[in-house]
Each structure stands twice: as C-alpha cells, then as structure tokens.
Design a protein around this motif. Structure first.
Motif, PDB file in Angstrom:
ATOM      1  N   GLU A 106       0.842  -1.199   0.000  1.00 53.57           N
ATOM      2  CA  GLU A 106       0.000   0.000   0.000  1.00 53.57           C
ATOM      3  C   GLU A 106       0.877   1.249   0.000  1.00 53.57           C
ATOM      4  OE1 GLU A 106      -3.284   0.064  -0.085  1.00 53.57           O
ATOM      5  OE2 GLU A 106      -3.758  -2.019   0.323  1.00 53.57           O
ATOM      6  N   PRO A 107       0.317   2.409  -0.342  1.00 49.88           N
ATOM      7  CA  PRO A 107       1.091   3.653  -0.219  1.00 49.88           C
ATOM      8  C   PRO A 107       1.550   3.866   1.230  1.00 49.88           C
ATOM      9  CG  PRO A 107      -0.857   4.019  -1.546  1.00 49.88           C
ATOM     10  CD  PRO A 107      -0.973   2.635  -0.983  1.00 49.88           C
ATOM     11  N   ASP A 108       2.772   4.331   1.392  1.00 48.96           N
ATOM     12  CA  ASP A 108       3.387   4.562   2.702  1.00 48.96           C
ATOM     13  C   ASP A 108       3.436   3.296   3.540  1.00 48.96           C
ATOM     14  OD1 ASP A 108       3.762   7.290   2.135  1.00 48.96           O
ATOM     15  OD2 ASP A 108       1.718   7.739   2.776  1.00 48.96           O
ATOM     16  N   ASP A 109       3.652   2.163   2.888  1.00 55.86           N
ATOM     17  CA  ASP A 109       3.707   0.883   3.577  1.00 55.86           C
ATOM     18  C   ASP A 109       5.016   0.185   3.217  1.00 55.86           C
ATOM     19  OD1 ASP A 109       2.892  -1.150   5.210  1.00 55.86           O
ATOM     20  OD2 ASP A 109       1.397  -1.968   3.835  1.00 55.86           O
ATOM     21  N   VAL A 110       5.289  -0.907   3.923  1.00 55.14           N
ATOM     22  CA  VAL A 110       6.514  -1.676   3.723  1.00 55.14           C
ATOM     23  C   VAL A 110       6.139  -3.136   3.508  1.00 55.14           C
ATOM     24  CG1 VAL A 110       8.658  -2.427   4.818  1.00 55.14           C
ATOM     25  CG2 VAL A 110       7.862  -0.097   5.136  1.00 55.14           C
ATOM     26  N   ALA A 111       6.840  -3.798   2.577  1.00 50.78           N
ATOM     27  CA  ALA A 111       6.666  -5.234   2.343  1.00 50.78           C
ATOM     28  C   ALA A 111       8.050  -5.852   2.161  1.00 50.78           C
ATOM     29  CB  ALA A 111       5.810  -5.489   1.108  1.00 50.78           C
ATOM     30  N   THR A 112       8.116  -7.144   2.340  1.00 53.09           N
ATOM     31  CA  THR A 112       9.378  -7.861   2.167  1.00 53.09           C
ATOM     32  C   THR A 112       9.254  -8.795   0.978  1.00 53.09           C
ATOM     33  OG1 THR A 112       9.815  -7.782   4.536  1.00 53.09           O
ATOM     34  CG2 THR A 112      11.043  -9.410   3.258  1.00 53.09           C
ATOM     35  N   ILE A 113      10.202  -8.694   0.051  1.00 56.64           N
ATOM     36  CA  ILE A 113      10.252  -9.670  -1.040  1.00 56.64           C
ATOM     37  C   ILE A 113      11.393 -10.635  -0.736  1.00 56.64           C
ATOM     38  CG2 ILE A 113       9.277  -8.065  -2.711  1.00 56.64           C
ATOM     39  CD1 ILE A 113      12.033  -7.929  -4.020  1.00 56.64           C
ATOM     40  N   THR A 114      11.129 -11.903  -0.958  1.00 53.60           N
ATOM     41  CA  THR A 114      12.119 -12.942  -0.713  1.00 53.60           C
ATOM     42  C   THR A 114      12.456 -13.596  -2.041  1.00 53.60           C
ATOM     43  OG1 THR A 114      11.164 -13.314   1.467  1.00 53.60           O
ATOM     44  CG2 THR A 114      12.626 -15.021   0.613  1.00 53.60           C
ATOM     45  N   ILE A 115      13.732 -13.640  -2.347  1.00 56.20           N
ATOM     46  CA  ILE A 115      14.226 -14.150  -3.629  1.00 56.20           C
ATOM     47  C   ILE A 115      15.006 -15.434  -3.367  1.00 56.20           C
ATOM     48  CG2 ILE A 115      15.660 -13.641  -5.639  1.00 56.20           C
ATOM     49  CD1 ILE A 115      15.201 -10.633  -4.945  1.00 56.20           C
ATOM     50  N   GLY A 116      14.652 -16.491  -4.082  1.00 62.39           N
ATOM     51  CA  GLY A 116      15.347 -17.774  -3.949  1.00 62.39           C
ATOM     52  C   GLY A 116      16.495 -17.864  -4.938  1.00 62.39           C
ATOM     53  N   LEU A 117      17.713 -17.693  -4.455  1.00 56.57           N
ATOM     54  CA  LEU A 117      18.898 -17.781  -5.323  1.00 56.57           C
ATOM     55  C   LEU A 117      19.222 -19.247  -5.601  1.00 56.57           C
ATOM     56  CD1 LEU A 117      21.088 -15.142  -3.430  1.00 56.57           C
ATOM     57  CD2 LEU A 117      19.677 -14.775  -5.460  1.00 56.57           C
ATOM     58  N   PRO A 118      19.676 -19.572  -6.816  1.00 64.60           N
ATOM     59  CA  PRO A 118      19.973 -20.976  -7.122  1.00 64.60           C
ATOM     60  C   PRO A 118      21.194 -21.509  -6.370  1.00 64.60           C
ATOM     61  CG  PRO A 118      20.475 -19.573  -8.998  1.00 64.60           C
ATOM     62  CD  PRO A 118      19.823 -18.708  -7.978  1.00 64.60           C
ATOM     63  N   TYR A 119      22.155 -20.624  -6.033  1.00 63.39           N
ATOM     64  CA  TYR A 119      23.351 -21.004  -5.284  1.00 63.39           C
ATOM     65  C   TYR A 119      23.590 -19.946  -4.223  1.00 63.39           C
ATOM     66  CZ  TYR A 119      24.319 -23.989  -9.306  1.00 63.39           C
ATOM     67  OH  TYR A 119      24.221 -24.932 -10.301  1.00 63.39           O
ATOM     68  N   PRO A 120      24.245 -20.320  -3.133  1.00 59.25           N
ATOM     69  CA  PRO A 120      24.562 -19.287  -2.154  1.00 59.25           C
ATOM     70  C   PRO A 120      25.544 -18.278  -2.766  1.00 59.25           C
ATOM     71  CG  PRO A 120      25.603 -21.373  -1.557  1.00 59.25           C
ATOM     72  CD  PRO A 120      24.718 -21.639  -2.727  1.00 59.25           C
ATOM     73  N   PRO A 121      25.484 -17.032  -2.337  1.00 55.38           N
ATOM     74  CA  PRO A 121      26.393 -16.048  -2.910  1.00 55.38           C
ATOM     75  C   PRO A 121      27.820 -16.218  -2.402  1.00 55.38           C
ATOM     76  CG  PRO A 121      24.982 -15.027  -1.275  1.00 55.38           C
ATOM     77  CD  PRO A 121      24.525 -16.439  -1.423  1.00 55.38           C
ATOM     78  N   TYR A 122      28.747 -15.850  -3.231  1.00 52.09           N
ATOM     79  CA  TYR A 122      30.155 -15.816  -2.844  1.00 52.09           C
ATOM     80  C   TYR A 122      30.338 -14.549  -2.022  1.00 52.09           C
ATOM     81  CZ  TYR A 122      35.064 -17.093  -3.343  1.00 52.09           C
ATOM     82  OH  TYR A 122      36.346 -17.504  -3.106  1.00 52.09           O
ATOM     83  N   ARG A 123      30.732 -14.700  -0.776  1.00 50.90           N
ATOM     84  CA  ARG A 123      30.779 -13.574   0.162  1.00 50.90           C
ATOM     85  C   ARG A 123      31.750 -12.490  -0.282  1.00 50.90           C
ATOM     86  NH1 ARG A 123      26.595 -13.530   3.767  1.00 50.90           N
ATOM     87  NH2 ARG A 123      26.096 -15.673   4.240  1.00 50.90           N
ATOM     88  N   GLY A 124      31.318 -11.232  -0.080  1.00 49.41           N
ATOM     89  CA  GLY A 124      32.180 -10.079  -0.330  1.00 49.41           C
ATOM     90  C   GLY A 124      32.181  -9.574  -1.756  1.00 49.41           C
ATOM     91  N   LEU A 125      31.359 -10.159  -2.627  1.00 51.61           N
ATOM     92  CA  LEU A 125      31.326  -9.706  -4.021  1.00 51.61           C
ATOM     93  C   LEU A 125      30.008  -8.973  -4.292  1.00 51.61           C
ATOM     94  CD1 LEU A 125      32.934 -12.746  -5.872  1.00 51.61           C
ATOM     95  CD2 LEU A 125      33.972 -10.561  -5.292  1.00 51.61           C
ATOM     96  N   PRO A 126      30.006  -8.083  -5.280  1.00 46.56           N
ATOM     97  CA  PRO A 126      28.826  -7.239  -5.526  1.00 46.56           C
ATOM     98  C   PRO A 126      27.649  -8.020  -6.121  1.00 46.56           C
ATOM     99  CG  PRO A 126      30.481  -6.825  -7.199  1.00 46.56           C
ATOM    100  CD  PRO A 126      31.107  -7.747  -6.190  1.00 46.56           C
ATOM    101  N   ALA A 127      26.477  -7.445  -5.890  1.00 45.28           N
ATOM    102  CA  ALA A 127      25.240  -8.005  -6.437  1.00 45.28           C
ATOM    103  C   ALA A 127      24.338  -6.848  -6.848  1.00 45.28           C
ATOM    104  CB  ALA A 127      24.539  -8.876  -5.412  1.00 45.28           C
ATOM    105  N   VAL A 128      23.458  -7.128  -7.813  1.00 45.05           N
ATOM    106  CA  VAL A 128      22.489  -6.138  -8.278  1.00 45.05           C
ATOM    107  C   VAL A 128      21.136  -6.833  -8.379  1.00 45.05           C
ATOM    108  CG1 VAL A 128      21.820  -4.581 -10.151  1.00 45.05           C
ATOM    109  CG2 VAL A 128      24.244  -4.914  -9.622  1.00 45.05           C
ATOM    110  N   VAL A 129      20.094  -6.188  -7.826  1.00 52.73           N
ATOM    111  CA  VAL A 129      18.721  -6.673  -7.937  1.00 52.73           C
ATOM    112  C   VAL A 129      17.898  -5.580  -8.603  1.00 52.73           C
ATOM    113  CG1 VAL A 129      16.651  -7.453  -6.705  1.00 52.73           C
ATOM    114  CG2 VAL A 129      18.921  -8.097  -5.866  1.00 52.73           C
ATOM    115  N   VAL A 130      17.192  -5.943  -9.666  1.00 52.16           N
ATOM    116  CA  VAL A 130      16.317  -4.998 -10.359  1.00 52.16           C
ATOM    117  C   VAL A 130      14.887  -5.493 -10.180  1.00 52.16           C
ATOM    118  CG1 VAL A 130      15.709  -3.958 -12.570  1.00 52.16           C
ATOM    119  CG2 VAL A 130      18.104  -4.469 -12.053  1.00 52.16           C
ATOM    120  N   LEU A 131      14.039  -4.635  -9.609  1.00 53.89           N
ATOM    121  CA  LEU A 131      12.614  -4.924  -9.425  1.00 53.89           C
ATOM    122  C   LEU A 131      11.853  -3.896 -10.229  1.00 53.89           C
ATOM    123  CD1 LEU A 131      10.227  -6.331  -7.937  1.00 53.89           C
ATOM    124  CD2 LEU A 131      10.488  -4.598  -6.173  1.00 53.89           C
ATOM    125  N   ASP A 132      11.072  -4.362 -11.188  1.00 54.64           N
ATOM    126  CA  ASP A 132      10.322  -3.464 -12.065  1.00 54.64           C
ATOM    127  C   ASP A 132       8.856  -3.852 -12.030  1.00 54.64           C
ATOM    128  OD1 ASP A 132      10.055  -1.350 -13.817  1.00 54.64           O
ATOM    129  OD2 ASP A 132      10.345  -2.595 -15.583  1.00 54.64           O
TER     130      ASP A 132
END
Length: 162
Positions: free
Chosen positions: A123-149
């Motif tokens: 809703e307007p002025d509200d907060v929600a959580t999106i949960t994304i299931g990655l196929p592999y765990p991320p390699y720690r310390g490296l950059p990531a980009v998420v695009v939500l459109d």
C-alpha cells in the motif's frame, strides 16, 4: 389540400427537430462521459508517476535474499505476477565465484530457486518484504544487483555486497 400539406410539413419538422434534440443530447452526454474517463486516466497516470519503490534494508539467509521495500507514492502495488525481478550476483559454486544473471518468477507459496514472493500488498506509505530464492549461495564479499520493475511504472535497482 393546403391544410393537410401544412400539417404534414409540421409533423416532418417536429420529427426532425425531435431527432436533432435527441442526437444533440446523446452527443453531449457521450462527450461528458469521455471527459470524465480522460480525467480519471490522467489522475491514474499522475499517481503512477508519483509512486516510488525504495529498498530500506536487506538480509541474506542461505540461498534466500530478502529485501524490505517501501512504497512512498499513491498507487497500491499488488499484481506481483506482472513484476519483473532480475538478479546479478556471484554464486559460490564449489568454492568458485561464478557470475549468475537470471530473471526470477513470482510464486505465491514457498520460494524455491529462481522464484520470489512478497509478504503482502504494498500500500502507499507501507513496507513489504520480497524474498528471492537464489539458485546457489552467494560468494561472500562480491557485488550483487537486484532490479525490481513493476507494471505500474516504478521500479528500483538495489546494488550491494553480499
């Protein structure tokens, strides 16, 4: 005979005048309906332009990436099946950093690899959580980009280090 011609012409004139009045009234009503619809479309368009999605925070738990997003506009965001989510990150595949770039599909139930879901309607002025299931765990310390459109117009790009 002259009298019946006058009555006949008077009836024809009355019918023509009546039809012209009905046509004019109908055209006026149609124009008003069109103007109201155009004003409503314009107000919805302006509401979409003023809607912005922002990433407030993120967390990582195994292969699940959670982004807490806010809607600081005036449009309710709820048709998540029409949203696009693309994630670019470095996956930890056998202790080797492998670049992963994938589009994720929306699911309403449990999140699995290459899917995502949302905790609630945004809703307007509200907060929600999106949960994304990655196929592999991320390699720690490296950059990531998420695009939500969204199909409403607004979108967000999150950049961070996992």
């Amino acid at each position: 005979m002259g009298f019946s011609q006058v009555i006949g012409l008077s009836l024809i004139a009355f019918v023509v005048l009546s039809l012209a009045t009905v046509y004019g009234a109908t055209a006026l009503r149609d124009q008003q309906i069109y103007s109201q619809a155009e004003q409503e479309r314009q107000s919805l368009y302006e509401a979409q332009l003023s809607t912005q999605i922002k990433v407030i925070s993120w967390s990582l738990s195994g292969n699940l990436l959670s982004l807490e997003i806010s809607n600081n506009g005036s449009t309710t965001l709820f048709q998540y099946s029409h949203f696009s989510v693309v994630v670019k990150y470095y996956a930890n595949v056998s202790d080797v950093a492998s670049l992963s770039l994938s589009q994720y599909s929306y699911v309403q139930g449990k999140v699995s690899p290459l899917t995502w879901n949302a905790s609630s309607i945004l809703e307007p002025d509200d907060v929600a959580t999106i949960t994304i299931g990655l196929p592999y765990p991320p390699y720690r310390g490296l950059p990531a980009v998420v695009v939500l459109d969204s199909n409403y117009g607004p979108g967000v790009v999150w950049r961070g280090t996992l």
